[in-house]
Structures are given as C-alpha cells and as structure tokens.
Scaffold this motif. Structure first.
Motif, PDB file in Angstrom:
ATOM      1  N   VAL A   1       0.838  -1.206   0.000  1.00 50.11           N
ATOM      2  CA  VAL A   1       0.000   0.000   0.000  1.00 50.11           C
ATOM      3  C   VAL A   1       0.869   1.249   0.000  1.00 50.11           C
ATOM      4  CG1 VAL A   1      -1.632   1.359   1.379  1.00 50.11           C
ATOM      5  CG2 VAL A   1      -2.033  -1.073   1.015  1.00 50.11           C
ATOM      6  N   SER A   2       1.890   1.289   0.861  1.00 53.11           N
ATOM      7  CA  SER A   2       2.741   2.484   0.924  1.00 53.11           C
ATOM      8  C   SER A   2       3.535   2.679  -0.362  1.00 53.11           C
ATOM      9  CB  SER A   2       3.678   2.427   2.135  1.00 53.11           C
ATOM     10  OG  SER A   2       4.517   1.295   2.057  1.00 53.11           O
ATOM     11  N   LEU A   3       4.076   1.611  -0.934  1.00 52.31           N
ATOM     12  CA  LEU A   3       4.803   1.729  -2.193  1.00 52.31           C
ATOM     13  C   LEU A   3       3.888   2.166  -3.336  1.00 52.31           C
ATOM     14  CD1 LEU A   3       7.282  -1.287  -2.214  1.00 52.31           C
ATOM     15  CD2 LEU A   3       7.834   1.141  -2.208  1.00 52.31           C
ATOM     16  N   LEU A   4       2.725   1.560  -3.430  1.00 54.42           N
ATOM     17  CA  LEU A   4       1.813   1.885  -4.529  1.00 54.42           C
ATOM     18  C   LEU A   4       1.286   3.310  -4.429  1.00 54.42           C
ATOM     19  CD1 LEU A   4      -0.101  -1.479  -4.952  1.00 54.42           C
ATOM     20  CD2 LEU A   4       1.822  -0.606  -6.266  1.00 54.42           C
ATOM     21  N   LEU A   5       0.944   3.749  -3.224  1.00 55.48           N
ATOM     22  CA  LEU A   5       0.495   5.141  -3.066  1.00 55.48           C
ATOM     23  C   LEU A   5       1.619   6.120  -3.387  1.00 55.48           C
ATOM     24  CD1 LEU A   5      -1.801   4.945   0.090  1.00 55.48           C
ATOM     25  CD2 LEU A   5      -2.478   5.233  -2.311  1.00 55.48           C
ATOM     26  N   GLY A   6       2.841   5.774  -2.980  1.00 58.97           N
ATOM     27  CA  GLY A   6       3.995   6.624  -3.298  1.00 58.97           C
ATOM     28  C   GLY A   6       4.229   6.716  -4.797  1.00 58.97           C
ATOM     29  N   ILE A   7       4.142   5.577  -5.476  1.00 58.32           N
ATOM     30  CA  ILE A   7       4.333   5.557  -6.931  1.00 58.32           C
ATOM     31  C   ILE A   7       3.234   6.360  -7.633  1.00 58.32           C
ATOM     32  CG2 ILE A   7       4.204   4.030  -8.957  1.00 58.32           C
ATOM     33  CD1 ILE A   7       6.930   4.072  -7.579  1.00 58.32           C
ATOM     34  N   ILE A   8       1.999   6.187  -7.194  1.00 58.69           N
ATOM     35  CA  ILE A   8       0.892   6.944  -7.791  1.00 58.69           C
ATOM     36  C   ILE A   8       1.128   8.449  -7.620  1.00 58.69           C
ATOM     37  CG2 ILE A   8      -1.559   7.516  -7.539  1.00 58.69           C
ATOM     38  CD1 ILE A   8      -2.000   4.544  -6.826  1.00 58.69           C
ATOM     39  N   PHE A   9       1.547   8.845  -6.443  1.00 62.46           N
ATOM     40  CA  PHE A   9       1.795  10.262  -6.168  1.00 62.46           C
ATOM     41  C   PHE A   9       2.965  10.791  -7.005  1.00 62.46           C
ATOM     42  CE2 PHE A   9       3.928  13.609  -3.706  1.00 62.46           C
ATOM     43  CZ  PHE A   9       2.906  14.540  -3.666  1.00 62.46           C
ATOM     44  N   LEU A  10       4.073  10.050  -7.053  1.00 64.99           N
ATOM     45  CA  LEU A  10       5.256  10.503  -7.785  1.00 64.99           C
ATOM     46  C   LEU A  10       5.048  10.554  -9.299  1.00 64.99           C
ATOM     47  CD1 LEU A  10       8.163   8.705  -5.891  1.00 64.99           C
ATOM     48  CD2 LEU A  10       7.664  11.152  -5.936  1.00 64.99           C
TER      49      LEU A  10
END
Length: 144
Positions: free
Chosen positions: A97-106
């Motif tokens: 969840v943290s990696l995917l949200l970070g990737i979506i944001f970046l």
C-alpha cells in the motif's frame, strides 16, 4: 529544425516527438508550456505555436485522457507490486500500500502529461502527422 536552401530538415521521429510532447501534426510546437515536474503545475497550450492545431478537439475531449491515465496507473502499480514481491518476497499489505500510493503520487504529473500526449498521438482518429507542416513556413500542398 533548421532549413538549408529552403529544404525542410528531416522531421523529428515520432517517438522522440512524443517524449518531448511536441504537436502530433507538425512535431514542432510544444503541447505544454511548463515542465513535467513543476511546483506551479502543468500548463498546456491551447493551440500549436507552429501549425495552429487546436489541441482540445471537442468539448470534453480530455475526459478520455483520464482513461489513458488510469491504464498507465494500473500498469505502473502491477509492475511495482510484482517487482516488490520478486525482490522482497514480503506478504505485508502495508509495504504494498505504501509503495503503490507513493508511486501513484510521484508519477501523477507524468501520467497527466503523457496520457494527453498519447491521446493526441495515437487515439484521435483523423489526427495524423503532416510532414509539410513541419517546414518553417508551412505551405499546403493541396493548394497547388
């Protein structure tokens, strides 16, 4: 692109023009007025500065770019999730969840820009590259 002896230089290749977000019709004018990652946001030109192409083909045209952006997001999330599993072997949902949200944001500025460029280049019927428009002074060949 410079001209020598009034002969237009070779037009920019499609992939290079796509990456640089150039007009799909002439491959000379910029689609965006600002860089991809900017604190002031992304500003898109309404028309091509070189050939005058109006980028928004019809009212609501950019809504389709949301679907393209969604496809980009899904591809990025699947790639990151599979890569994370292969590299870490973790089953922790918090890691994913943290990696995917970070990737979506970046990648959201990238997805915004290139979903619109992809829509113009490959998903708009009747919008094709016209080599004569890439000349310094475009002259319509149908007029002769």
């Amino acid at each position: 692109m410079a001209t020598i002896n009034n002969t237009p230089a070779k037009p920019e290749p499609v992939l290079s023009a796509f990456i640089k977000a150039k007009c799909p019709r002439c491959r000379r004018g910029d689609i965006f007025a600002s860089p991809t990652y900017s604190l002031s946001g992304q500003k898109m030109h309404e028309t091509c500065s070189h050939c005058g192409l109006h980028y928004e083909r019809e009212p609501g045209y950019w809504y389709v770019a949301m679907f393209v952006s969604y496809a980009f997001n899904v591809a990025e999330m699947v790639t990151v999730a599979v890569g994370t599993y292969i590299l870490t072997g973790s089953n922790s949902p918090w890691l994913y969840v943290s990696l995917l949200l970070g990737i979506i944001f970046l990648l959201s500025p990238f997805n915004y820009r290139y979903s619109r460029v992809a829509l113009l280049y490959w998903l708009t019927p009747g919008l094709n590259f016209e080599p004569w428009r890439s000349a310094d002074k475009p002259e319509n060949p149908q007029q002769h």
